[in-house]
Design a protein around this motif. Sequence first.
Motif, PDB file in Angstrom:
ATOM      1  N   PHE A 241       4.747   6.209   7.191  1.00 57.46           N
ATOM      2  CA  PHE A 241       4.049   7.177   8.012  1.00 57.46           C
ATOM      3  C   PHE A 241       4.842   8.365   8.710  1.00 57.46           C
ATOM      4  O   PHE A 241       5.849   8.267   8.882  1.00 57.46           O
ATOM      5  CB  PHE A 241       3.408   6.385   9.269  1.00 57.46           C
ATOM      6  CG  PHE A 241       2.425   4.942   8.794  1.00 57.46           C
ATOM      7  CD1 PHE A 241       1.703   5.337   7.735  1.00 57.46           C
ATOM      8  CD2 PHE A 241       2.567   3.909   9.324  1.00 57.46           C
ATOM      9  CE1 PHE A 241       1.039   3.989   7.382  1.00 57.46           C
ATOM     10  CE2 PHE A 241       1.930   2.835   9.136  1.00 57.46           C
ATOM     11  CZ  PHE A 241       1.131   2.925   7.689  1.00 57.46           C
ATOM     12  N   LEU A 242       4.039   9.124   8.602  1.00 56.26           N
ATOM     13  CA  LEU A 242       4.550  10.544   9.570  1.00 56.26           C
ATOM     14  C   LEU A 242       4.114  10.498  10.854  1.00 56.26           C
ATOM     15  O   LEU A 242       2.833  10.775  10.987  1.00 56.26           O
ATOM     16  CB  LEU A 242       4.196  11.842   8.584  1.00 56.26           C
ATOM     17  CG  LEU A 242       4.668  12.077   7.228  1.00 56.26           C
ATOM     18  CD1 LEU A 242       4.151  13.113   6.550  1.00 56.26           C
ATOM     19  CD2 LEU A 242       6.289  12.655   7.612  1.00 56.26           C
TER      20      LEU A 242
ATOM     21  N   GLU B  73      -9.141   6.139   2.505  1.00 57.83           N
ATOM     22  CA  GLU B  73      -8.273   5.107   2.815  1.00 57.83           C
ATOM     23  C   GLU B  73      -8.448   3.463   2.228  1.00 57.83           C
ATOM     24  O   GLU B  73      -9.505   3.280   2.432  1.00 57.83           O
ATOM     25  CB  GLU B  73      -8.013   5.036   4.372  1.00 57.83           C
ATOM     26  CG  GLU B  73      -7.003   3.875   4.854  1.00 57.83           C
ATOM     27  CD  GLU B  73      -5.506   3.889   4.217  1.00 57.83           C
ATOM     28  OE1 GLU B  73      -4.989   5.032   4.550  1.00 57.83           O
ATOM     29  OE2 GLU B  73      -5.240   3.196   3.718  1.00 57.83           O
TER      30      GLU B  73
ATOM     31  N   ASN C 119      -0.156  12.839   1.700  1.00 58.24           N
ATOM     32  CA  ASN C 119       0.958  12.243   1.749  1.00 58.24           C
ATOM     33  C   ASN C 119       0.905  11.118   0.776  1.00 58.24           C
ATOM     34  O   ASN C 119       0.328  10.061   1.451  1.00 58.24           O
ATOM     35  CB  ASN C 119       1.605  11.798   3.152  1.00 58.24           C
ATOM     36  CG  ASN C 119       2.810  10.773   3.341  1.00 58.24           C
ATOM     37  OD1 ASN C 119       3.627  10.821   2.263  1.00 58.24           O
ATOM     38  ND2 ASN C 119       3.256  10.528   4.146  1.00 58.24           N
TER      39      ASN C 119
ATOM     40  N   GLN D  15       2.903   2.263   2.007  1.00 57.43           N
ATOM     41  CA  GLN D  15       2.928   2.972   3.585  1.00 57.43           C
ATOM     42  C   GLN D  15       4.122   3.297   4.141  1.00 57.43           C
ATOM     43  O   GLN D  15       5.015   2.527   4.410  1.00 57.43           O
ATOM     44  CB  GLN D  15       2.042   1.900   4.178  1.00 57.43           C
ATOM     45  CG  GLN D  15       0.621   1.843   3.931  1.00 57.43           C
ATOM     46  CD  GLN D  15      -0.156   0.861   4.803  1.00 57.43           C
ATOM     47  OE1 GLN D  15       0.510   0.302   5.642  1.00 57.43           O
ATOM     48  NE2 GLN D  15      -1.420   0.929   4.669  1.00 57.43           N
TER      49      GLN D  15
ATOM     50  N   GLY E 208      -5.165   8.778   1.461  1.00 55.89           N
ATOM     51  CA  GLY E 208      -4.358   7.898   2.590  1.00 55.89           C
ATOM     52  C   GLY E 208      -4.056   8.267   3.705  1.00 55.89           C
ATOM     53  O   GLY E 208      -2.867   8.611   4.062  1.00 55.89           O
TER      54      GLY E 208
ATOM     55  N   ASP F 265     -10.591   2.695  -3.137  1.00 58.67           N
ATOM     56  CA  ASP F 265      -9.704   3.195  -3.784  1.00 58.67           C
ATOM     57  C   ASP F 265      -9.528   4.667  -4.057  1.00 58.67           C
ATOM     58  O   ASP F 265     -10.719   4.813  -4.918  1.00 58.67           O
ATOM     59  CB  ASP F 265      -9.268   2.196  -5.126  1.00 58.67           C
ATOM     60  CG  ASP F 265      -8.153   2.298  -5.894  1.00 58.67           C
ATOM     61  OD1 ASP F 265      -7.549   3.501  -5.583  1.00 58.67           O
ATOM     62  OD2 ASP F 265      -7.938   1.475  -6.748  1.00 58.67           O
ATOM     63  N   ALA F 266      -8.653   5.447  -3.999  1.00 56.41           N
ATOM     64  CA  ALA F 266      -8.975   6.954  -4.590  1.00 56.41           C
ATOM     65  C   ALA F 266      -8.881   7.219  -5.807  1.00 56.41           C
ATOM     66  O   ALA F 266      -9.295   7.848  -6.533  1.00 56.41           O
ATOM     67  CB  ALA F 266      -7.664   7.724  -3.552  1.00 56.41           C
TER      68      ALA F 266
ATOM     69  N   PHE G  69       0.911  -1.225   0.007  1.00 57.07           N
ATOM     70  CA  PHE G  69      -0.059  -0.165  -0.051  1.00 57.07           C
ATOM     71  C   PHE G  69       0.927   1.108  -0.089  1.00 57.07           C
ATOM     72  O   PHE G  69       0.473   2.339   0.204  1.00 57.07           O
ATOM     73  CB  PHE G  69      -0.882  -0.030   1.005  1.00 57.07           C
ATOM     74  CG  PHE G  69      -2.049  -0.939   1.170  1.00 57.07           C
ATOM     75  CD1 PHE G  69      -3.130  -0.614   0.113  1.00 57.07           C
ATOM     76  CD2 PHE G  69      -2.209  -2.056   2.119  1.00 57.07           C
ATOM     77  CE1 PHE G  69      -4.076  -1.578   0.032  1.00 57.07           C
ATOM     78  CE2 PHE G  69      -3.117  -2.881   1.795  1.00 57.07           C
ATOM     79  CZ  PHE G  69      -4.270  -2.647   1.054  1.00 57.07           C
TER      80      PHE G  69
HETATM   81  N1  SAM Z   1      -1.193   9.837   5.596  1.00 56.47           N
HETATM   82  C1  SAM Z   1      -0.469   9.118   6.226  1.00 56.47           C
HETATM   83  C2  SAM Z   1       0.833   9.586   7.014  1.00 56.47           C
HETATM   84  O1  SAM Z   1       1.233  10.763   6.446  1.00 56.47           O
HETATM   85  O2  SAM Z   1       1.296   9.088   7.816  1.00 56.47           O
HETATM   86  C3  SAM Z   1       0.001   7.711   5.407  1.00 56.47           C
HETATM   87  C4  SAM Z   1       0.787   7.894   4.101  1.00 56.47           C
HETATM   88  S1  SAM Z   1       1.352   6.515   3.328  1.00 56.47           S
HETATM   89  C5  SAM Z   1       2.757   7.188   2.486  1.00 56.47           C
HETATM   90  C6  SAM Z   1       0.080   6.280   2.050  1.00 56.47           C
HETATM   91  C7  SAM Z   1      -1.516   5.933   2.599  1.00 56.47           C
HETATM   92  O3  SAM Z   1      -2.155   5.903   1.352  1.00 56.47           O
HETATM   93  C8  SAM Z   1      -1.445   4.735   3.416  1.00 56.47           C
HETATM   94  O4  SAM Z   1      -2.245   4.684   4.302  1.00 56.47           O
HETATM   95  C9  SAM Z   1      -1.916   3.562   2.274  1.00 56.47           C
HETATM   96  O5  SAM Z   1      -2.736   2.643   2.883  1.00 56.47           O
HETATM   97  C10 SAM Z   1      -3.025   4.615   1.516  1.00 56.47           C
HETATM   98  N2  SAM Z   1      -3.247   4.274  -0.003  1.00 56.47           N
HETATM   99  C11 SAM Z   1      -2.490   3.484  -0.842  1.00 56.47           C
HETATM  100  N3  SAM Z   1      -3.248   3.476  -2.057  1.00 56.47           N
HETATM  101  C12 SAM Z   1      -4.207   3.957  -1.974  1.00 56.47           C
HETATM  102  C13 SAM Z   1      -5.373   4.139  -2.806  1.00 56.47           C
HETATM  103  N4  SAM Z   1      -5.415   3.607  -4.173  1.00 56.47           N
HETATM  104  N5  SAM Z   1      -6.548   4.847  -2.229  1.00 56.47           N
HETATM  105  C14 SAM Z   1      -6.467   5.136  -1.090  1.00 56.47           C
HETATM  106  N6  SAM Z   1      -5.391   5.273  -0.325  1.00 56.47           N
HETATM  107  C15 SAM Z   1      -4.508   4.555  -0.494  1.00 56.47           C
END
Ligand code: SAM
Length: 274
Positions: free
Chosen positions: A28-29, A75, A120, A26, A54, A100-101, A24
């Motif tokens: 995290f911040l 998410e 992010n 992932q 996300g 899915d976004a 995914f």
């Molecule tokens: N916003 C959080 C942070 O800054 O700690 C998490 C950022 S992490 C880089 C990306 C996030 O996007 C994850 O939670 C992941 O599960 C979610 N994600 C990945 N693909 C996605 C999609 N197609 N649609 C929605 N969310 C998605």
Amino acid sequence: MSLDRLPSLRDALEAHGLWAKKAFGQHFLLDLNVTRKIARLAEIGEGDHVIEVGPGPGGLTRALLETGARVTAIEKDERFRPLLQEVADAAPGLTLIFGDALAADEAALAAGAPAHLVSNLPYNVGTPLLIKWLTGPWTPASLTLMFQREVVDRITEGPGEDAYGRLAVIVQATCTARRVLDVPARAFTPPPRVESAVVRLEPLAQRPSRTRLEALQAVTAAAFGQRRKMLRSSLKALGGEDLVRAAGLDPQARAEVIPVDGFLALADAWLARR
Ligand code: SAM
């Protein structure tokens, strides 16, 4: 409960037995100072509507909610539902959507009012999401997005620079683009292999029409598909030398030196011949 009563992000992850999944994208911040900085750079506040892609453990989400904005967070990873529900219980301004976004209907989410995108972004779908937001039927009020630094270069660089290509042309034809923050890999849990940066995009008041954007995508795909070739060769299938001359450009020039206006002229010349 209010936002400041929530457990730390680390404690929340541990309490829910959650860890980062590579599939995914992932990373995290978990430092609220960083997420608050991003929320400030997004220039949003009381009464604004933000769509966040996300939220994961919700660090950026918390910082956005603290500004008084309403947040709709999308998410894909269902594992985060109970943790994010706790944030929503603490902050009535948060609406959660699990899915899915890439398939989200942002116009429906925005319900006719302006909405800002802040994210992010998951690295694996960041670029397709950006293209969707810039060329699709719905236009965000602004976009404040974290990408790998290399993608931010591909968004912000200009003609003659190494990373100038299709993405820069599409972005700069539709927005002003500024790199506003560098974020080192160590700021993330787990740290990604690459450095990251935040880019701030403001859609132009006079955005090209969808037809023009589709034509722009076609000419940039051909021109940068063979970026070392002269335009008269790389654009052969679209009209070659005649097309390039009709756009007022030098048929011997290469894509990498053509400014955004030049590509728009090529798109117009191509549309005029169809
Ligand atoms: N916003 C959080 C942070 O800054 O700690 C998490 C950022 S992490 C880089 C990306 C996030 O996007 C994850 O939670 C992941 O599960 C979610 N994600 C990945 N693909 C996605 C999609 N197609 N649609 C929605 N969310 C998605």
